[in-house]
Design an enzyme around this catalytic site. Structure first.
Site, mmCIF file in Angstrom:
data_model
loop_
_atom_site.group_PDB
_atom_site.id
_atom_site.type_symbol
_atom_site.label_atom_id
_atom_site.label_comp_id
_atom_site.label_asym_id
_atom_site.label_seq_id
_atom_site.Cartn_x
_atom_site.Cartn_y
_atom_site.Cartn_z
ATOM 1 N N HIS A 133 -86.671 -41.656 53.486
ATOM 2 C CA HIS A 133 -85.831 -40.596 54.067
ATOM 3 C C HIS A 133 -84.587 -40.356 53.199
ATOM 4 O O HIS A 133 -84.077 -41.282 52.556
ATOM 5 C CB HIS A 133 -85.416 -41.037 55.477
ATOM 6 C CG HIS A 133 -84.718 -39.970 56.251
ATOM 7 N ND1 HIS A 133 -83.345 -39.923 56.381
ATOM 8 C CD2 HIS A 133 -85.199 -38.902 56.938
ATOM 9 C CE1 HIS A 133 -83.017 -38.878 57.122
ATOM 10 N NE2 HIS A 133 -84.129 -38.245 57.476
ATOM 11 N N ASP A 204 -86.667 -48.990 58.283
ATOM 12 C CA ASP A 204 -86.150 -47.859 59.054
ATOM 13 C C ASP A 204 -87.253 -47.495 60.046
ATOM 14 O O ASP A 204 -88.302 -46.971 59.655
ATOM 15 C CB ASP A 204 -85.853 -46.708 58.082
ATOM 16 C CG ASP A 204 -85.515 -45.403 58.788
ATOM 17 O OD1 ASP A 204 -85.829 -45.264 59.986
ATOM 18 O OD2 ASP A 204 -84.959 -44.510 58.133
#
Ligand SMILES: Cc1ncc(COP(=O)(O)O)c(C=O)c1O
Length: 391
Positions: A133, A204
Site C-alpha cells: 500500500h 498490514d
C-alpha cells in the site's frame, strides 16, 4: 498560480484516462448508494461485515459523544488519551494476541509512523512486497533505512535478498490481504524466513481483520502463525470494523518506543474518544457474529462460480475480487456500462495497479444477497465482452 507543472500534470492525467474525480453521494454505505437522485447496488464498499449501520455500534458512538464530546482536543501525550482509548487498546491486544497496542488516527499514519520511527538508521533495511500500500511505500522511502522490493508474494526472491543483506536490523513488510487483488500473503513462509534471518515482520491487516479467522482476528490467526515479539501488526478500523482509525500491535518495548518517537503519533490530535467507544462495540459484534464471515464467504463463492470462465480474475482468497480488464479505457468502459445498469463499482487504474492490469474491484459484503450477486455476475459477463471487443 505558480507551480506551472500542475496544468501539465492534469492534462496528462486526462490524456491517459487516469483523471480522478469524486462523486458526492447522498447515501454512501449499505446495500444501495445514492448519487444524483439515482440508486445503485453498491459493490465498492469496504464495509465487509455490514457494520456501518449496526445499532449497537451507532448507540455506542452516540453514548461516546455524550460522555466525551465530539473531539479529543489534543494529542495523546497531552490530554487526548482517554479511558476509552485505553480500553480499546487492551481489547485489541487481547483479541489479536499481542502484548501491547497503540491507536493512530488513520491506517496511513500508523504505517508511515511505524516505518519512519523504526527506520532511523541507514544500517537498517526494509523488504517490501511489490504490491504494498502507498502508506507503506511512503513510510519506507521517507525513512533513513534502505528499502528493497520483492516480487509479489515471492518468498524465494525475498529469501535471496535476505541472505545477501548485511543490514544490522531488518524488517519484512507484507499485507495480510492485498487490497486490490484480494489474495493473502504466505505469512508462515515469511515468518519462517524472518526467524531464520533474525528479521522482524510488519503485517498490514487492513483488509484481513474482522474478515479472516473464526473470530475475525485476521490473517495471522487464520494462517495459524505463531505470534511473538518480532511480529508487528497494523489493523485499520475504517473497513470491516466500520469506524475510523487504526492500531499498531507489538511488543511492550516497541509500543513504548512509538509513544516516545513516532512523530505521526506524538504530533497529531488523538482520534475522538467516541470513535474509540464505537470501535470497541464493533470489535465485540465482530467477534460474536460469525455468520457475517460465513455469509460473505458463501456469496463470494457464488460470484466466482457465476462469472464466465473466460473472464480473468485475481487469485483472491477474500471477498475482494479484481475483474481484470487490461487497459484503463476498458476499465472505465465497464464501470460506465455497469453504472447504466444500476451497479456501482470502482475502476482501478495505474498507479494504484500496474499498467495493463486495470480492473474492476468488486467487494462483496454482508449487505448483499444471492440475487444481487447473480445480477452482478450476469451484468459483468455481458458488459465485459462488449467493452473488450470495442476497445
Ligand atoms: C492495505 C491498506 N493499508 C493501509 C490503509 C490506510 O488505512 P486508512 O484508510 O485507515 O488510512 C489502507 C486503506 O486504504 C489499505 O488498504
Amino acid at each position: 498560480m505558480s507551480f506551472s507543472f500542475i496544468k501539465d500534470k492534469l492534462a496528462q492525467q486526462q490524456a491517459l484516462n487516469l483523471y480522478r474525480r469524486r462523486s458526492p453521494l447522498t447515501i454512501g454505505t449499505g446495500r444501495y448508494l445514492q448519487h444524483q437522485d439515482k440508486q445503485y447496488l453498491n459493490f465498492s464498499s469496504n464495509d465487509y461485515l455490514g457494520l456501518s449501520q449496526h445499532k449497537d455500534i451507532a448507540a455506542a458512538f452516540k453514548q461516546g459523544v455524550d460522555t466525551y464530546g465530539t473531539g479529543s482536543a489534543s494529542s495523546s501525550l497531552i490530554t487526548g488519551y482517554s479511558c476509552a482509548h485505553q480500553q480499546l487498546e487492551e481489547e485489541l491486544a487481547e483479541w489479536l494476541g499481542a502484548p501491547r497496542c497503540l491507536l493512530y488516527s488513520t491506517g496511513f499514519s500508523a504505517n508511515s509512523g511505524v516505518l519512519s520511527a523504526l527506520g532511523q538508521q541507514t544500517a537498517s533495511q526494509y523488504f517490501l512486497d511489490k504490491l504494498s500500500h502507498a502508506s507503506l511505500i511512503d513510510g519506507a522511502f521517507n525513512a533513513k533505512a534502505k528499502t528493497k522490493r520483492f516480487a509479489h508474494n515471492d518468498v524465494a526472491q525475498l529469501a535471496k535478498q535476505l541472505s545477501t543483506s548485511t543490514a544490522k536490523d531488518t524488517l519484512i513488510v507484507a499485507e495480510g490481504v492485498y487490497s486490490m487483488d484480494g489474495d493473502t500473503a504466505p505469512l508462515n513462509a515469511i515468518n519462517d524466513l524472518a526467524l531464520s534471518h533474525n528479521a522482524n515482520v510488519l503485517v498490514d491487516d487492513a483488509h484481513g481483520v474482522g474478515v479472516l479467522a473464526e473470530d475475525g482476528s485476521g490473517t495471522l490467526s487464520a494462517q495459524q502463525v505463531a505470534k511473538s515479539d518480532h511480529i508487528i501488526q497494523m489493523v485499520t478500523f475504517g473497513k470491516a470494523l466500520a469506524t475510523q482509525g487504526a492500531a499498531v500491535l507489538g511488543s511492550e518495548e516497541l509500543i513504548e518506543y512509538l509513544i516516545n518517537h513516532s512523530r505521526d503519533y506524538i504530533y497529531s490530535t488523538a482520534m475522538p474518544a467516541a470513535n474509540a467507544v464505537a470501535t470497541l462495540a464493533s470489535v465485540k459484534v465482530c467477534k460474536r457474529e460469525h455468520w457475517r464471515r460465513e455469509k460473505i464467504a458463501e456469496l463470494t463463492r457464488q460470484f466466482k462460480q457465476q462469472l464466465d470462465s473466460s473472464i480473468e480474475i485475481t487469485d483472491s482468497q477474500s471477498s475482494i475480487i479484481g475483474v481484470l480488464t487490461g487497459s484503463e479505457e476498458n476499465a472505465l468502459c465497464c464501470q460506465r456500462q455497469l453504472k447504466n445498469l444500476g451497479f456501482w463499482l470502482s475502476a482501478i487504474r495505474p498507479p494504484t495497479v500496474e499498467k495493463g492490469k486495470s480492473r474492476l474491484r468488486v467487494t462483496i459484503t454482508v449487505n448483499h444477497n444471492a440475487h444481487d450477486i447473480n445480477n452482478l455476475a450476469n451484468a459483468i459477463n455481458e458488459v465485459l465482452g462488449k467493452c473488450l471487443q470495442n476497445n
